[in-house]
Design a protein around this motif. Sequence first.
Motif, PDB file in Angstrom:
ATOM      1  N   ALA A   1       0.843  -1.201   0.000  1.00 50.72           N
ATOM      2  CA  ALA A   1       0.000   0.000   0.000  1.00 50.72           C
ATOM      3  C   ALA A   1       0.876   1.248   0.000  1.00 50.72           C
ATOM      4  N   THR A   2       1.898   1.252   0.846  1.00 51.46           N
ATOM      5  CA  THR A   2       2.780   2.402   0.918  1.00 51.46           C
ATOM      6  C   THR A   2       3.590   2.550  -0.369  1.00 51.46           C
ATOM      7  N   GLY A   3       4.030   1.432  -0.903  1.00 56.65           N
ATOM      8  CA  GLY A   3       4.756   1.452  -2.171  1.00 56.65           C
ATOM      9  C   GLY A   3       3.920   2.060  -3.288  1.00 56.65           C
ATOM     10  N   LEU A   4       2.633   1.765  -3.286  1.00 55.12           N
ATOM     11  CA  LEU A   4       1.750   2.326  -4.315  1.00 55.12           C
ATOM     12  C   LEU A   4       1.653   3.839  -4.136  1.00 55.12           C
ATOM     13  N   ASP A   5       1.555   4.285  -2.883  1.00 52.14           N
ATOM     14  CA  ASP A   5       1.474   5.721  -2.621  1.00 52.14           C
ATOM     15  C   ASP A   5       2.762   6.446  -2.979  1.00 52.14           C
ATOM     16  N   LEU A   6       3.883   5.764  -2.710  1.00 50.45           N
ATOM     17  CA  LEU A   6       5.173   6.411  -2.976  1.00 50.45           C
ATOM     18  C   LEU A   6       5.569   6.312  -4.439  1.00 50.45           C
ATOM     19  N   GLY A   7       4.873   5.472  -5.180  1.00 53.40           N
ATOM     20  CA  GLY A   7       5.247   5.267  -6.574  1.00 53.40           C
ATOM     21  C   GLY A   7       6.379   4.265  -6.750  1.00 53.40           C
ATOM     22  N   THR A   8       6.774   3.559  -5.686  1.00 53.85           N
ATOM     23  CA  THR A   8       7.791   2.520  -5.861  1.00 53.85           C
ATOM     24  C   THR A   8       7.148   1.263  -6.446  1.00 53.85           C
ATOM     25  N   ILE A   9       5.813   1.188  -6.368  1.00 52.87           N
ATOM     26  CA  ILE A   9       5.075   0.092  -6.997  1.00 52.87           C
ATOM     27  C   ILE A   9       4.002   0.709  -7.888  1.00 52.87           C
ATOM     28  N   LEU A  10       3.909   0.201  -9.123  1.00 51.14           N
ATOM     29  CA  LEU A  10       2.929   0.741 -10.067  1.00 51.14           C
ATOM     30  C   LEU A  10       1.598  -0.016  -9.911  1.00 51.14           C
ATOM     31  N   ALA A  11       0.538   0.561 -10.492  1.00 51.66           N
ATOM     32  CA  ALA A  11      -0.785  -0.069 -10.387  1.00 51.66           C
ATOM     33  C   ALA A  11      -0.796  -1.470 -10.999  1.00 51.66           C
ATOM     34  N   SER A  12       0.097  -1.724 -11.945  1.00 50.96           N
ATOM     35  CA  SER A  12       0.162  -3.055 -12.563  1.00 50.96           C
ATOM     36  C   SER A  12       0.833  -4.058 -11.628  1.00 50.96           C
ATOM     37  N   GLY A  13       1.421  -3.562 -10.538  1.00 53.53           N
ATOM     38  CA  GLY A  13       2.121  -4.443  -9.609  1.00 53.53           C
ATOM     39  C   GLY A  13       3.616  -4.472  -9.877  1.00 53.53           C
ATOM     40  N   ARG A  14       4.033  -3.812 -10.936  1.00 53.45           N
ATOM     41  CA  ARG A  14       5.441  -3.790 -11.306  1.00 53.45           C
ATOM     42  C   ARG A  14       6.198  -2.876 -10.346  1.00 53.45           C
ATOM     43  N   LEU A  15       7.346  -3.331  -9.873  1.00 53.56           N
ATOM     44  CA  LEU A  15       8.185  -2.441  -9.075  1.00 53.56           C
ATOM     45  C   LEU A  15       8.763  -1.393 -10.025  1.00 53.56           C
ATOM     46  N   ALA A  16       8.719  -0.140  -9.585  1.00 52.38           N
ATOM     47  CA  ALA A  16       9.111   0.937 -10.503  1.00 52.38           C
ATOM     48  C   ALA A  16      10.603   0.918 -10.793  1.00 52.38           C
ATOM     49  N   ARG A  17      11.424   0.499  -9.827  1.00 48.22           N
ATOM     50  CA  ARG A  17      12.866   0.515 -10.038  1.00 48.22           C
ATOM     51  C   ARG A  17      13.463  -0.844  -9.701  1.00 48.22           C
ATOM     52  N   GLY A  18      13.783  -1.579 -10.747  1.00 52.78           N
ATOM     53  CA  GLY A  18      14.450  -2.859 -10.537  1.00 52.78           C
ATOM     54  C   GLY A  18      13.528  -3.926  -9.994  1.00 52.78           C
ATOM     55  N   ASP A  19      14.102  -5.009  -9.535  1.00 53.23           N
ATOM     56  CA  ASP A  19      13.302  -6.140  -9.129  1.00 53.23           C
ATOM     57  C   ASP A  19      13.154  -6.297  -7.623  1.00 53.23           C
TER      58      ASP A  19
END
Lengths: 511, 216
Positions: free
Chosen positions: A359-377
């Motif tokens: 949830a926090t990752g989604l808010d911070l943008g470290t996780i995208l709505a598709s579930g993909r991590l925004a930076r690396g794996d």
Amino acid sequence: MPSKPAQIHLHPVAKTVAAAPGTPLADVLFPEGVEFPCGGRGRCRGCRVRVLAGTMEPGEAEQRLLSEKEIADGWRLACRHQVEGNVSLAIAQWESPILADNSTYAFERVEGLGVAVDIGTTTVVAQLVDLRNGSVLAVRAELNRQARHGSDLMSRIGASVTDAGGSALTGAIRRQVARMIGELMRAVVERDLPPVRGVVLVGNTAMHHLFGGLDAEPLSRYPFEPERSDALRWTASELRWTGLPEACPVTFLPCIGGFVGSDVLAGLLAVGFDHRTSPAAFLDLGTNGEIVAGNGDRILCASTAAGPAFEGARISMGMRAATGAITAVHQLNGKWECRVLGGGEARGICGSGLVSAVATGLDLGTILASGRLARGDTWMIQEPVSLHQCDVRELQLAKGAVAAGIELLLSALEIPCSEIETAFLAGAFGNYVSLESALRIGLFPFAGERVTPAGNTALLGAKIALHAPDPVALCNAFRKRITHVSLHADPDFQEAYVSAMRFPDPARVGA
Amino acid sequence: MNQNIPEKWKSLYDAVLEGNAAAATAAVDAAIEANESPQTLVDEYMIPAMDDVGEKFEQNEYFVPELLISARAMKAALTKIQPLLTASGSQPKGRVALGTVKGDLHDIGKNLVAAMLEGGGFEVIDLGVDVDPDKFIDTARASKVDIIAMSALLTTTMPSMKTTIEALKAAGVRDGLKIMIGGAPITQEFADEIGADAYGDNASTAVSIARSLVAS
Ligand code: B1M
């Protein structure tokens, strides 16, 4: 000539166990709290232990499931080894907080004591209750001893149909409950208490079958029709349970249908679902998610397989909610902060921590709505605990299945989710997960203010049944009003599931 | 990733990769209008696109939803092209009979495998779920099948795979076939144990394995 027993030193519990060479290590370690999620078949990493002294050669399963570094560091899968010589092993100590029930409830005064037992796939909780005033005299909570044969119910059912598994599982749980009841009785200091007038057990259909010694084979495959779903009754003397009056009735309450058992039935009684006239829902989320929705006249229920993500299993650094587990990740000025159980160093992440982190990752943008991590794996959330892409995927599989199940059940009932007045969240996960995080990841479609965490409703319902003149009659009258729906027969499941795997856009959260 | 897609109909490749069915069919229409060979469209644009989708899926960049929408774009384009391919006498890469085994109804993984195999140029006979061993046997007999592919998601239905292989043997059809199995609880170890020819870990490797099975 029997060979000399080997000494197995366990850290950090500082205990030494002696065992004959050739004994499966699982038999030695299970009583010490090491769990075997896949039933000891080398399919998961759950039972890993670290060799501190002595040798245990790594095998095929270790090459497959552990990294080179882990193997080099001495990590092994306990289920793949037998006792050979003296070794020192580090075992993770689980001290999971098991949810009991302390709520006050409306009851009819009855002479005598009662024992309520909630047999969960993972945990077993028993309470001794004074039925004259509803007070809890003693509580016992443990991990289900059947877990030696697999952590999820399918592994359990699988184990029961092979070898002499069925009687072993039945024996294990009956002995455990008998011992727990004995401990409850001894824990009471007061004198002159009236005798126990009844024991009520609740659990899902598999636990019902395995406790009852029924053939669980029909539960192992489609169409999953239980051999029996009615109440099972014994007297204490029939079960050879001492310490209770001989004629004391021991009753396993009836199941609702499919895998949905008396734990849910009791839970519904506990939240007063049987008296409701307005639309409501009831969710119990664990490895299996049980969903009930009703509008007063019609009540539908279904069980949706979620997988173990909510319990922190099959997550790279997943663990139970024990010391060292990250239980929450909060946003803090564009960065984040973790809460670690016990306050010390982080060791892993538990189910509610995973939901909160995502949830926090989604808010911070470290996780995208598709579930993909925004930076690396990977996303390092707090040294040494990181979240991997596959962990987010695992959560998507679990939460998608729950969300899709709710959607399909509500559409079968022809109630839009906005009309659900109250959604009760039962069970440990529902009690510990942050509501805000659950809404953020789209676990359920209800508005936040309508969701009510309800605690261990199964146990509460069992207590309510103990007060009833005839617990079985009470359950049977109610269960007739509930229809079980099989989600696997629903052609719309795939579509609903796949779209529910995505995370909602921030604007739509809780709407 | 495929770097060398010819510029000419790269819009088709892109449309499949991005899961844009409308753009994919539009690109097919334009290419056919311009007299492009249907086989070229499939071999040089569409199959490479699905291969890349599979690779992204394996790398965890794509997940189930992305894979499904790409598969839909592929299917939309293929539906347009299929009559032309058939008319030109073109052959599929192989024929696969696929199903979820007896006792099991989980079909999402199996559906993804079917979509990827089709996207990889195979003809897929989808036998559905709760498939009886006899149905696999009948299909193997009636249609010239190269591969029998079985999926299982429950630990309790894994033994159905073994039963099916034994039934295929007893029926005398095992020898002419390759057998591939997969699903979340399946391992290579289990595949070896029950005498399957191959184990597919995910929908993307299922395609490369199927290719090597028909080549051997
Ligand atoms: C031939 O070559 C190949 C090659 C590769 C192959 C292949 C074949 N087949 C698959 N692959 C591979 O390619 C795919 C893509 O890469 C992959 O396929 P997968 O299928 O693995 O992956 C899919 C793309 C996505 N994954 C999935 O679709 C499965 C996800 C989970 C959540 C799941 C779902 C969705 C469902 N379920 Co079920 N379900 C679970 C799953 C738990 C989890 N988190 O994984 C699991 C599998 N279920 C389980 C259970 C118990 C059940 N389910 C049941 C029902 C359902 C739903 C109807 C709710 C739904 C299925 C809908 C459907 N039409 O398929 C019941 C039985 C249904 C039945 N008759 O079979 C029920 C018995 C539960 C119940 N309470 O009724 C558990 C099995 C436990 C075990 N030890 O066996 C489970 C692990 C969840 C859990 N509780 O832990 C690879 O494995």
